[in-house]
Scaffold this motif. Sequence first.
Motif, PDB file in Angstrom:
ATOM      1  N   VAL A 175       7.790   8.756  -2.051  1.00  0.00           N
ATOM      2  CA  VAL A 175       6.908   8.674  -3.408  1.00  0.00           C
ATOM      3  C   VAL A 175       7.662   8.849  -4.754  1.00  0.00           C
ATOM      4  O   VAL A 175       7.205   8.891  -5.358  1.00  0.00           O
ATOM      5  CB  VAL A 175       5.463   9.741  -3.247  1.00  0.00           C
ATOM      6  CG1 VAL A 175       4.412   9.564  -2.245  1.00  0.00           C
ATOM      7  CG2 VAL A 175       6.177  11.015  -3.000  1.00  0.00           C
TER       8      VAL A 175
ATOM      9  N   GLU B  14      -3.811  10.103  -8.299  1.00  0.00           N
ATOM     10  CA  GLU B  14      -3.995   9.653  -7.559  1.00  0.00           C
ATOM     11  C   GLU B  14      -2.643   9.462  -6.224  1.00  0.00           C
ATOM     12  O   GLU B  14      -2.834   9.440  -5.094  1.00  0.00           O
ATOM     13  CB  GLU B  14      -3.612   7.851  -7.468  1.00  0.00           C
ATOM     14  CG  GLU B  14      -4.134   6.517  -6.534  1.00  0.00           C
ATOM     15  CD  GLU B  14      -4.086   5.155  -7.355  1.00  0.00           C
ATOM     16  OE1 GLU B  14      -4.741   4.531  -6.957  1.00  0.00           O
ATOM     17  OE2 GLU B  14      -3.713   5.339  -9.180  1.00  0.00           O
ATOM     18  N   ARG B  15      -1.223   9.395  -6.966  1.00  0.00           N
ATOM     19  CA  ARG B  15      -0.648   9.557  -5.997  1.00  0.00           C
ATOM     20  C   ARG B  15      -0.129  10.649  -5.110  1.00  0.00           C
ATOM     21  O   ARG B  15       0.075  10.747  -3.773  1.00  0.00           O
ATOM     22  CB  ARG B  15       1.343   9.560  -6.385  1.00  0.00           C
ATOM     23  CG  ARG B  15       2.321   8.809  -6.395  1.00  0.00           C
ATOM     24  CD  ARG B  15       3.360   8.627  -7.062  1.00  0.00           C
ATOM     25  NE  ARG B  15       3.622   7.566  -6.911  1.00  0.00           N
ATOM     26  CZ  ARG B  15       4.905   6.553  -8.302  1.00  0.00           C
ATOM     27  NH1 ARG B  15       5.484   7.624  -7.753  1.00  0.00           N
ATOM     28  NH2 ARG B  15       4.403   5.456  -7.965  1.00  0.00           N
TER      29      ARG B  15
ATOM     30  N   GLY C 289      -2.822  12.780  -4.447  1.00  0.00           N
ATOM     31  CA  GLY C 289      -3.498  12.329  -3.273  1.00  0.00           C
ATOM     32  C   GLY C 289      -3.617  11.229  -2.239  1.00  0.00           C
ATOM     33  O   GLY C 289      -3.947  11.660  -1.051  1.00  0.00           O
ATOM     34  N   GLN C 290      -3.089  10.525  -2.446  1.00  0.00           N
ATOM     35  CA  GLN C 290      -2.237   9.638  -1.341  1.00  0.00           C
ATOM     36  C   GLN C 290      -1.607  10.291   0.140  1.00  0.00           C
ATOM     37  O   GLN C 290      -1.081  10.453   0.949  1.00  0.00           O
ATOM     38  CB  GLN C 290      -1.459   8.413  -2.245  1.00  0.00           C
ATOM     39  CG  GLN C 290      -1.982   7.239  -2.132  1.00  0.00           C
ATOM     40  CD  GLN C 290      -1.647   6.217  -3.652  1.00  0.00           C
ATOM     41  OE1 GLN C 290      -1.000   6.350  -3.695  1.00  0.00           O
ATOM     42  NE2 GLN C 290      -3.008   5.687  -3.639  1.00  0.00           N
ATOM     43  N   VAL C 291      -0.534  11.105  -0.970  1.00  0.00           N
ATOM     44  CA  VAL C 291       0.486  11.761  -0.210  1.00  0.00           C
ATOM     45  C   VAL C 291       0.217  13.231   0.566  1.00  0.00           C
ATOM     46  O   VAL C 291       1.011  13.819   1.470  1.00  0.00           O
ATOM     47  CB  VAL C 291       1.705  11.982  -1.075  1.00  0.00           C
ATOM     48  CG1 VAL C 291       1.819  12.948  -1.670  1.00  0.00           C
ATOM     49  CG2 VAL C 291       3.295  12.165   0.112  1.00  0.00           C
TER      50      VAL C 291
ATOM     51  N   SER D  67       0.843  -1.075   0.505  1.00  0.00           N
ATOM     52  CA  SER D  67      -0.036   0.061   0.559  1.00  0.00           C
ATOM     53  C   SER D  67       0.938   1.039  -0.558  1.00  0.00           C
ATOM     54  O   SER D  67       1.395   1.069   0.959  1.00  0.00           O
ATOM     55  CB  SER D  67      -0.714   0.189   1.498  1.00  0.00           C
ATOM     56  OG  SER D  67      -1.375   1.645   1.393  1.00  0.00           O
ATOM     57  N   PRO D  68       0.383   2.438  -1.317  1.00  0.00           N
ATOM     58  CA  PRO D  68       1.402   3.316  -1.055  1.00  0.00           C
ATOM     59  C   PRO D  68       1.461   4.685   0.504  1.00  0.00           C
ATOM     60  O   PRO D  68       1.835   5.006   0.236  1.00  0.00           O
ATOM     61  CB  PRO D  68       0.791   3.824  -2.092  1.00  0.00           C
ATOM     62  CG  PRO D  68       0.136   3.448  -3.028  1.00  0.00           C
ATOM     63  CD  PRO D  68       0.286   2.008  -2.007  1.00  0.00           C
ATOM     64  N   THR D  69      -0.022   4.411   1.056  1.00  0.00           N
ATOM     65  CA  THR D  69       0.011   4.943   2.481  1.00  0.00           C
ATOM     66  C   THR D  69       0.692   4.348   3.507  1.00  0.00           C
ATOM     67  O   THR D  69       1.923   4.970   4.216  1.00  0.00           O
ATOM     68  CB  THR D  69      -1.435   4.230   3.086  1.00  0.00           C
ATOM     69  OG1 THR D  69      -2.526   5.406   1.735  1.00  0.00           O
ATOM     70  CG2 THR D  69      -1.193   5.662   4.322  1.00  0.00           C
TER      71      THR D  69
END
Length: 347
Positions: A267, A206-207, A209-211, A128-130
């Motif tokens: 990221v 998307e990336r 928004g995650q960071v 998961s990126p998070t």
Amino acid sequence: MTTVDTERVPDAAVARRPARVRVLWLLAGVAVLAAAMLASVVLGSRNVAWADVWAALGGAQGTLEEAAVAKRIPRTLLAMLIGAALALSGAVMQGVTRNPLADPGILGVNMGASLAVVCGVAFLGLSSPTAYIWVAMGGAAVSAVFVYTVGSLGRGGATPLKVALAGAATSAAFASLVSAVVLPRNDIAGGFRLWQVGGVGGGSYERIGQVLPFLAAGFAICLLSARGLNSLALGDDVAAGLGERVAVVRATAALGAVVLCGASTAVAGPIAFVGLLVPHACRLLVGVDHRWLLPSTVLAGAALLTFSDVVGRVLARPQEVEVGIVTAIIGAPFFIHIVRRQKVREL
């Protein structure tokens, strides 16, 4: 000295530039950042016309040029965020430690975050990126504490050169450990080789928004620490005498810097020298007052990394030079210059 006078000492002590000059420099930073954004959207392996830019902004992707613009927009936004975060992190680290050589890359904080992410993927199966971001922040924090502790050993305490040497040694050791973990794992080696260099080529909404929540928290903590950093610049004893809780101010500001550095590394990979170069340049323009210095580093860092990404795309058409390489080429000579300065002992 009255209570009112005491409260104003930090502000008076750091006022080195007229407010009008500082405002003009901030406006110039906004203009430069806008130019960098436009260049990032227009220039690359395939240059595009303004008509294609406007069409892509309207959602059109019918041609190769319009599709290129649509892909470059999130890449540009990610480069701005990462550049601003790394520059602000470096400025806060320099303020917390009063060390002109403080930088997430030089102090090994970036590589600590990198090692944590690599170990998390290789041994814990993180996907998961998070989760990457949380692990990277933890690795950055452990690395920062370790380097500062090692640099504090011996006579004289944590001098800038001792901390920088400890950071360089730690960074080299962590880089070797990253290679040792990645090389035997063919399933993850390919992706991590590019990530290790540092780049924003994989930018997407998307990336971002995650960071973004992590970066927003880091930005808020660091910017709200500006007044406390002004007090620390006068020395711990004076700051304590002025009513500052020195340990709390230092820990809070350091937390913000670690959050920014860890999230950015998760990221974009370990991008070095932005946190060293930008704060020093901004200090020459707006002075040492952190209430002005920190916002100016945000603008300048975003512009620097965005321009560096453009240079990397244009320099080796149709291939790309990753932005981490470009910033290293720019920042390494500046680092040597800072080390050779006679007044390198403290800010």
